[in-house]
Design a protein around this motif. Structure first.
Motif, PDB file in Angstrom:
ATOM      1  N   PRO A 127       0.804  -1.233   0.000  1.00  0.00           N
ATOM      2  CA  PRO A 127       0.000   0.000   0.000  1.00  0.00           C
ATOM      3  C   PRO A 127       0.833   1.277   0.000  1.00  0.00           C
ATOM      4  CG  PRO A 127      -0.232  -1.200   2.081  1.00  0.00           C
ATOM      5  CD  PRO A 127       0.504  -2.095   1.146  1.00  0.00           C
ATOM      6  N   ASN A 151      -4.114   5.720  -6.194  1.00  0.00           N
ATOM      7  CA  ASN A 151      -4.702   4.485  -5.659  1.00  0.00           C
ATOM      8  C   ASN A 151      -5.402   4.692  -4.323  1.00  0.00           C
ATOM      9  OD1 ASN A 151      -4.045   2.559  -7.697  1.00  0.00           O
ATOM     10  ND2 ASN A 151      -1.897   2.689  -7.055  1.00  0.00           N
ATOM     11  N   GLN A 286      -8.834  -7.287   6.205  1.00  0.00           N
ATOM     12  CA  GLN A 286      -7.798  -6.343   5.766  1.00  0.00           C
ATOM     13  C   GLN A 286      -6.512  -6.471   6.555  1.00  0.00           C
ATOM     14  OE1 GLN A 286     -10.856  -5.106   5.263  1.00  0.00           O
ATOM     15  NE2 GLN A 286     -10.765  -3.633   3.627  1.00  0.00           N
ATOM     16  N   ASP A 312      -4.624  -1.782   3.542  1.00  0.00           N
ATOM     17  CA  ASP A 312      -4.559  -2.365   2.204  1.00  0.00           C
ATOM     18  C   ASP A 312      -5.898  -3.022   1.888  1.00  0.00           C
ATOM     19  OD1 ASP A 312      -4.098  -3.776  -0.078  1.00  0.00           O
ATOM     20  OD2 ASP A 312      -2.472  -5.021   0.726  1.00  0.00           O
ATOM     21  N   ASN A 313      -6.624  -2.429   0.939  1.00  0.00           N
ATOM     22  CA  ASN A 313      -7.944  -2.975   0.609  1.00  0.00           C
ATOM     23  C   ASN A 313      -7.922  -3.977  -0.512  1.00  0.00           C
ATOM     24  OD1 ASN A 313     -10.243  -1.623   2.146  1.00  0.00           O
ATOM     25  ND2 ASN A 313      -8.749  -0.027   1.761  1.00  0.00           N
ATOM     26  N   VAL A 347      -6.117   2.093   0.698  1.00  0.00           N
ATOM     27  CA  VAL A 347      -5.368   2.038  -0.552  1.00  0.00           C
ATOM     28  C   VAL A 347      -5.766   0.827  -1.388  1.00  0.00           C
ATOM     29  CG1 VAL A 347      -3.041   2.121  -1.521  1.00  0.00           C
ATOM     30  CG2 VAL A 347      -3.449   3.013   0.772  1.00  0.00           C
ATOM     31  N   TYR A 348      -5.955   1.098  -2.689  1.00  0.00           N
ATOM     32  CA  TYR A 348      -6.132  -0.004  -3.648  1.00  0.00           C
ATOM     33  C   TYR A 348      -4.775  -0.614  -3.981  1.00  0.00           C
ATOM     34  CZ  TYR A 348     -10.903   1.443  -5.128  1.00  0.00           C
ATOM     35  OH  TYR A 348     -12.235   1.731  -5.209  1.00  0.00           O
ATOM     36  N   THR A 349      -4.712  -1.943  -4.009  1.00  0.00           N
ATOM     37  CA  THR A 349      -3.524  -2.643  -4.507  1.00  0.00           C
ATOM     38  C   THR A 349      -4.002  -3.807  -5.369  1.00  0.00           C
ATOM     39  OG1 THR A 349      -3.428  -4.237  -2.706  1.00  0.00           O
ATOM     40  CG2 THR A 349      -2.245  -2.154  -2.359  1.00  0.00           C
TER      41      THR A 349
END
Lengths: 797, 352
Positions: A127, A151, A286, A312-313, A347-349
């Motif tokens: 993230p 992101n 998560q 971290d989503n 955050v998108y990862t």
């Protein structure tokens, strides 16, 4: 009260013990087809071509669907996910295509025969890296097609109160650090699955493993609209659930895929995950990193708390992305702190996308907070239990977030835990052994948690002609014992025996609305609704009794005289006492209060039948009630609002022994003291709490979904380690503090999640007391402990 | 369409095409998850000849005796040095054979093993879970494939699956080997293999060939297999050398979860005391290399020495000689020394 605080056999016990309860994996519909999904083989890639021709030619295949030949169905509260992916994949488990076939093996074979051509794209799995300039974008455009430049998810949770920097400068002692928690699996014993079926009018029924049947109905109706089926309805039926733990808070791609396959084939279609698939394709909890600093003055009074969270989503947003809404509870309100800073980045990862799990952000935040508090105690030279007592929450306080705490048993929880651990003798004892004790506390919503406009629960109560009570609630029994709580409260509040209370299977077509069984709210809200309904129902019975009771008693007296001409008449003039307020109903018998003459007791069924078949118009005994807790939907940008009607507190203590040669941590004893408001069913409460402790032990010591550039490396129970009975074989002392919460049903607070919230920091604190090293990232494995011990020894020499 | 065959004799089994299935706890997982290509199965559960467990007539198949140290009559009959061991029964001096299909639970319950080979019975009867012990067999345990998560993931084509890479070397190798014996860093998963290595046992292969455990396990250099068994060969039994009545044993495993889990590091010790001194001694370690290892240097440093704490520690400190850990598993070096020391202490202390 007769049944509150007792443990009658729970209504689902016999069916579950004899294997007759029908879980989704047991469910079959006539003519049902089986669905299988083709998942992505890349963490991030453009889809260049999908060739389904081979799959279509396999005998027994009834449909093969992709984003190309089905309507677009969007899901997720951010609308950032598609049931079938179009254009590109963003995680390994992205759904690219699906098959319906006459049996599961053919479906699996056909799904494997689909050919997909990809163009791999640079991916991002960390993230922090995902937030860096120039990082690959997981989503190039938002759901409306507008370009995206970062992101960072468009979700904000913050809280600022007081002046943190000033308070930090004025603090006598400050401790800070960073803590991280892993992705973990909910590991429900019942794996995920669903059946979707359209009737000839194109109305849909979904048998779903869900905790939110009514929000699922709303989601599925939305999907029907996206499919062009306007003005059609989705009915959601909930089978027996083998655990929920948050996995049922969202609707899932596999559910929409089975709806699309059922729509395409005209047949019921089942998608059922096995254990390996559940690990690989269902969203875990998560992972989060929490940076935390706290300070205190010379007397140990907390001066400030500074919290920054990075979460971290994975590739898409689920309701789990709103974990910080619950992190705000401990961050702002566990112990008294005047100056607070809370901020988070979601955050998108390209990792597997995460979802809700028991505790919902609270265990992550509390791990950092309570570990950090022990460090602060050490800095300040104050005993860690004492530091907590100095800053203890008290009844009737309003916290910086605006939480209105009416009842609070935290002080008693802390004191009892210390006593049960023999804290004063064991903490910090230089006894030459690697043994130590540690503790940690919790605050959690105890009166539901308002994260949606309505936080309500409805109930419909109905007597049949025989005095049986039929109770319809939208709440979901997922093993936690909701139906037992309803039965006990109904028996006491209405006045029928528990085994005369029958509870409907949760079904949106027969049960009243409920926002969902989460936030430890099931028993709290459903039983409060039940109490409202009970008053109405009894009132209805007593009004009928005013008219019908005399004739029924006369008839009984006549019969009695016939049997025994010498039987004594009632000792008082009962006719003169007839009044709706004078009646009582207990154990299915209607009678005038304060009399125990059996001949003056009328069987409830008899009274109801008399009302039903009465000349000149009968009646039924059905009432409804709707309870919405006295709470506020918080302003998340400000982190302000009383999100729950009341709050649950508790403390856990642990004694451990560490093998310094092998890093093995052995738990010698645990104590858990919880302020539960009031005990409804002690057996189930113990079960809930011990189960939560086991999950907490797993979180602390064993569990982690291992990933390698987005791939899950341990998708099975052999390599993903949950505690077994052997690991839980230590004395557990449970104590329940009853604070009699005024908003609670008979004084009870919600208790579903809290048991696991402080377990990991209590263990981490005990390990630190035992061997002087503190592990900042869960799980606390032997390798991490040995490395820390070695570093400590090297430092010493 | 795959076929499962159920032979009833060893010869029938050998003539049947397909992968052998003993208890099935590993092979069925690998088959279902598509890790290694397995189609037809040859189920061995109905072959009575593979279930025998008995004493062998003298003379035993003698590979266990270290040539430099034949047991003396005194050792064999001494009760003073091993007060808990019953008097030696000369009838049993031919060694003991355990059929390939004997389950771990049966081994754990066997009075013969518990009395005369307590180190083996103790480990077999406590490993894994009761369910696994009830179906998991001796040979199946020896022949299970490694738990490496790259090997077990269908999408990683590593050395063990004919690929050209050991992913663990550059990625997550926290559970992998610290002795670099070959291209693959996956560790051998069998605790019983390590214990039998310490027992100087033989593997009996169909046709009557006896292969020492050491020869059976090989040097760990071939990533495609964890032993030297030829394709299609069938293990029929394990043969233990004659028991050592004065023997003491110790076993220690470092483990992330307390049970139902492969160890992070483990060590097994057999030793005999001669007065206050250590006589015969065997030390083996597992989960540190592609095959279980005999720690000869540890044994050599102990032999003839007094069983003092200092001497045990000095010997244990030699356990990781020659190890070349990777950055993420250096912890195993300390853990190996710790396990060896603990196993030695337990053995000297009377055995557990």
């Amino acid at each position: 009260m007769t049944y509150m605080g007792t443990s009658p056999t729970r209504p689902d016990a016999a069916a579950k013990a004899t294997g007759r309860a029908e879980y989704i994996s047991d469910a079959v519909r006539p003519g049902m087809l089986h669905g299988a999904i083709r998942f992505s083989e890349h963490a991030h890639a453009r889809i260049l071509r999908i060739d389904t021709s081979k799959a279509e030619r396999i005998p027994g295949v009834r449909a093969v669907i992709t984003a190309e030949n089905t309507p677009e169905v969007r899901l997720g509260f951010l609308r950032d996910n598609l049931a079938l992916k179009k254009g590109k994949v963003r995680q390994f488990r992205d759904e690219i295509a699906a098959v319906a076939a006459i049996d599961p093996d053919i479906a699996a074979e056909a799904a494997a025969a689909i050919e997909v051509e990809y163009e791999p794209l640079p991916a991002v799995f960390d993230p922090i890296e995902a937030l860096a300039e120039g990082a690959p974008l997981v989503h190039d455009v938002d759901p409306r097609g507008r370009p995206v430049t970062s992101n960072l998810m468009p979700v904000h949770f913050r809280h600022f109160s007081g002046d943190v920097e000033k308070a930090r400068a004025a603090s006598a002692y400050v401790a800070e650090g960073e803590w991280s928690t892993p992705l973990i699996q909910q590991t429900c014993m019942g794996t995920a699955g669903c059946i979707a079926e359209f009737d000839p009018q194109m109305n849909l029924t979904v048998w779903a493993k869900t905790q939110i049947p009514f929000l699922a109905q709303r989601d599925f109706n939305g999907a029907l609209a996206q499919m062009g089926l306007r003005n059609k309805n989705a009915r959601v039926i909930v089978p027996a659930l083998g655990g929920g733990f948050g996995t049922g808070l969202d609707t899932h791609c596999y559910e929409y895929i089975s709806i699309l396959l059922a729509w395409k084939t005209g047949k019921p279609v089942k998608v059922q995950y096995n254990r390996d698939q559940e690990f690989a394709y269902l969203s875990p909890r998560q992972s989060a990193t929490v940076r935390m600093a706290q300070g205190c003055d010379r007397d140990g009074r907390l001066t400030f708390r500074h919290v920054h969270v990075v979460q971290d989503n994975g590739a898409y947003g689920s309701w789990g992305a709103t974990y910080p809404s619950v992190m705000l509870l401990p961050a702002t309100s566990l112990y008294r702190v005047p100056n607070i800073y809370f901020d988070c980045e979601l955050v998108y990862t390209n990792n597997t996308y995460a979802q809700a799990m028991r505790g919902y952000g609270n265990p992550e935040l509390t791990f950092a907070l309570e570990s950090n508090l022990d460090q602060l105690a050490e800095e300040a030279g104050i005993d860690a239990a004492q530091l907590r007592l100095i800053n203890c929450n008290e009844p009737n306080e309003v916290t910086p977030m605006g939480l209105k705490v009416a009842t609070c048993g935290l002080r008693e929880c802390l004191e009892q835990t210390a006593e049960r651990l023999d804290w004063d003798n064991k903490r910090g004892a230089p006894d030459g052994t690697a043994r130590g004790v540690g503790m940690a506390s919790l605050i959690h919503v105890g009166g539901s948690g308002r994260i949606y406009r309505s936080d309500a629960s409805g109930v419909i109560l109905r007597f049949d002609d025989w005095g049986n009570l039929y109770l319809s609630s939208g709440g979901v029994e997922m093993g936690q014992g909701l139906h037992s709580s309803l039965q006990i409260v109904a028996a006491d509040a209405i006045g029928v025996a528990p085994d005369r209370v029958f509870i409907n299977q949760t079904d949106t077509s027969t049960c009243p609305w409920d926002v969902g069984t989460h936030a430890s709210r099931g028993a709290f809200t459903a039983c409060n609704a039940l109490l409202m309904g009970a008053t109405k129902l009894r009132d209805k019975v007593f009004r009928a009794a005013v008219e019908l009771y005399p004739q029924l008693v006369e008839e009984a007296l006549r019969k009695q005289r016939k049997r025994d001409p010498d039987a004594p008449a009632p000792s008082f003039d009962w006719r003169s006492r007839i009044d709706a307020d004078a009646f009582d109903l207990r154990e299915g018998q209607v009678f005038l209060s304060n009399t125990d003459d059996p001949v003056l007791r009328v069987d409830l069924g008899k009274l109801i039948r008399a009302a039903h078949f009465r000349d000149g118009g009968g009646q039924m005994f059905t009432v409804e009630a709707f309870y919405d807790p006295p709470s506020e939907l918080p302003d998340w940008e400000q982190g302000q609002g009383n999100m729950s009607a009341c709050y649950t507190f508790g403390t856990q203590g642990v004694e451990v022994e560490v093998d310094t040669d092998t890093g093995d941590v052995r738990i010698l004893k645990m104590a858990a003291v919880l302020d539960v408001g009031k005990v409804i069913n002690p057996q189930i409460l113990r079960g809930q709490t011990i189960g939560a402790l086991a999950q907490g032990v797993g979180y602390a010591l064993y569990e982690e979904v291992k990933t390698e550039r987005g791939r899950i490396l341990n998708p099975n129970f052999t390599d993903y380690k949950i505690p077994t009975a052997v690991e839980m074989d230590f004395p557990i002392e449970l104590e329940f503090v009853e604070t009699d919460e005024p908003t609670g049903p008979y004084g009870a607070k919600g208790i579903g999640e809290p048991g696991l919230v402080p377990t990991a920091p209590a263990i981490a604190n005990a390990i630190a007391d035992a061997v002087g090293v503190r592990i900042h990232d869960l799980p606390i494995t032997p390798e991490k402990l040995l490395a820390a011990l070695r570093a400590k020894n090297e430092e010493a020499t | 369409m795959s076929v499962v065959r159920f032979p009833v004799t060893v010869e029938e089994a050998a003539a049947s095409p397909g992968e052998y299935r003993a208890g099935g706890t590993d092979v069925m997982d690998r088959r279902a998850q598509g890790i290694t290509p397995i189609e037809d199965l040859v189920d061995l559960t109905r072959v009575p000849a593979l279930r025998a467990m008995d004493w062998l007539p003298a003379p035993p198949i003698d590979t266990s005796e270290s040539p430099e140290e034949p047991p003396t009559e005194e050792e064999l009959t001494s009760e003073a040095e091993a007060p808990t061991a019953p008097a030696f029964d000369p009838v049993a001096s031919g060694g003991f054979t355990i059929g390939a299909m004997v389950t771990m639970a049966q081994m754990g319950r066997s009075e013969d093993l518990r009395t005369w080979y307590p180190g083996l019975a103790g480990v077999a009867g406590a490993g894994a879970t009761p369910q696994i012990r009830a179906v998991g067999t001796l040979a199946g345990n020896l022949l299970q494939r490694p738990r490496c998560w790259y090997f077990r993931h269908p999408e990683f084509k590593c050395f063990k699956k004919g690929g050209h890479l050991c992913y663990s070397r550059s990625d997550d190798h926290s559970l992998h080997s610290i002795f670099d014996l070959g291209p693959s860093r996956a560790v051998h998963p069998s605790t019983l293999a390590m214990v039998l290595l310490a027992y100087d046992a033989d593997v009996e292969v169909r046709g009557g060939e006896h292969r020492s455990m050491e020869a059976f396990l090989g040097d760990g250099a071939d990533p495609l297999r964890e032993n030297t068994l030829e394709d299609g060969a069938l293990v029929t039994a394990i043969v233990l050398p004659p028991p050592r009545p004065a023997e003491r044993w110790g076993y220690k495993r470092a483990i992330a979860r307390r049970r139902a889990e492969w160890p992070l590091v483990e060590a097994h010790v057999r030793l005999e005391l001669e007065g206050a001194s250590i006589g015969r001694v065997a030390v083996a370690a597992g989960a540190v290399a592609p095959v279980p290892m005999r720690l000869r240097n540890v044994e050599a440093s102990l032999r003839g020495k007094k069983a003092t704490q200092a001497n045990l520690e000095a010997a244990a400190n030699l356990a990781a000689t020659g190890a070349s850990p990777l950055p993420g598993n250096a912890y195993k070096v300390a853990m190996l020394k710790g396990c060896v020391l603990e196993a030695l202490e337990r053995a000297v202390g009377g055995g557990s």
